[in-house]
Design an enzyme around this catalytic site. Structure first.
Site, mmCIF file in Angstrom:
data_model
loop_
_atom_site.group_PDB
_atom_site.id
_atom_site.type_symbol
_atom_site.label_atom_id
_atom_site.label_comp_id
_atom_site.label_asym_id
_atom_site.label_seq_id
_atom_site.Cartn_x
_atom_site.Cartn_y
_atom_site.Cartn_z
ATOM 1 N N SER A 56 -5.792 5.555 10.042
ATOM 2 C CA SER A 56 -4.376 5.855 9.817
ATOM 3 C C SER A 56 -4.169 6.927 8.762
ATOM 4 C CB SER A 56 -3.628 4.582 9.394
ATOM 5 O OG SER A 56 -3.668 3.618 10.409
ATOM 6 N N HIS A 109 0.828 -1.204 0.000
ATOM 7 C CA HIS A 109 0.000 0.000 0.000
ATOM 8 C C HIS A 109 0.862 1.254 0.000
ATOM 9 C CE1 HIS A 109 -0.172 1.394 4.475
ATOM 10 N NE2 HIS A 109 0.929 0.704 4.291
ATOM 11 N N CYS A 127 4.017 5.315 5.418
ATOM 12 C CA CYS A 127 4.164 4.091 6.194
ATOM 13 C C CYS A 127 5.606 3.608 6.114
ATOM 14 C CB CYS A 127 3.222 3.015 5.647
ATOM 15 S SG CYS A 127 3.339 1.427 6.503
ATOM 16 N N HIS A 161 -5.236 5.494 1.805
ATOM 17 C CA HIS A 161 -4.417 4.431 1.224
ATOM 18 C C HIS A 161 -4.778 4.166 -0.235
ATOM 19 C CE1 HIS A 161 -3.758 2.782 5.448
ATOM 20 N NE2 HIS A 161 -4.928 3.369 5.592
ATOM 21 N N GLN A 187 -7.067 -3.124 9.933
ATOM 22 C CA GLN A 187 -8.225 -2.259 10.101
ATOM 23 C C GLN A 187 -9.285 -2.678 9.084
ATOM 24 O OE1 GLN A 187 -7.223 2.083 10.909
ATOM 25 N NE2 GLN A 187 -5.256 1.346 10.163
#
Length: 211
Positions: free
Chosen positions: A179, A74, A128, A182, A156
């Site tokens: 977060s 991702h 990330c 994505h 998640q």
């Protein structure tokens, strides 16, 4: 400040042997951290990390893969309302969600046009830590073990649902979680290896919202 890395004076970039990832260390205070320290020049650090700490795509042998588990890479763009508004690229992320959405849609456009791949773009643009491995989760989880494959209940929910909806080689539209935002690519298992397909196919789905 280091003219090469963009880090404040006294800070160094070291490499974790157990996790295979770079981290930030201050020899005098013995402080270590995964996110850059306050006062870092994010643009210089981004350039330095892209040149010296990027790796080729991970191609694991698939040992330990269990039925019902998949693998994905991702690209994450965080914003100031993200659960943890900091990353290896920026000590403090202040952009709004709207600004983050504009950024990630630009990334999505480049991927869909074939100008780049999600993995190549994640290396320099993802917030990330998996960016060092082209967005792949291999050997990235906190305990240092290879948990690149994941099943239901491991991620998640929004991320998990979008990942399982993809066919191998497909790339999602923007997926929203606590977060951040994505783009997800489901990786392809070939002879017990996982690889990203060139110019991955596209999943025609809408932006997902968190519960």
């Amino acid at each position: 400040m280091s003219s090469e890395t963009g880090l404040p004076v006294g800070w160094e970039i070291r490499h974790s042997q157990s996790k295979g990832l770079p981290y930030y260390f201050h020899p005098q205070s013995k402080e270590s951290r995964w996110e850059p320290p306050s006062g870092t020049d994010s643009e210089k650090l981004k350039l330095y990390m892209g040149m010296h700490h990027s790796t080729q795509a991970i191609r694991p042998d698939g040992n330990g893969q269990q039925e019902g588990k998949i693998r994905a890479a991702h690209l994450l763009v965080k914003h100031r309302d993200s659960r943890r508004p900091s990353s290896w690229r920026e000590a403090q992320i202040t952009r709004s969600k709207e600004e983050a959405m504009s950024i990630i849609r630009g990334h999505e456009s480049r991927i869909r046009s074939g100008a780049t791949s999600l993995g190549d773009l994640a290396t320099s643009e993802s917030d990330c830590s998996s960016a060092r491995k082209k967005g792949d989760f291999a050997e990235w989880r906190a305990d240092g073990r290879d948990r690149g494959f994941f099943g239901r209940g491991d991620m998640q929910k929004e991320f998990e649902d979008a990942s399982f909806a993809l066919k191998p080689g497909e790339v999602s539209h923007v997926v929203e979680t606590a977060s951040g935002l994505h783009l997800i690519e489901r990786l392809v298992a070939v002879q017990h290896q996982c690889v990203a397909l060139p110019h991955a196919a596209l999943l025609h789905s809408s932006t997902r919202n968190p519960n």
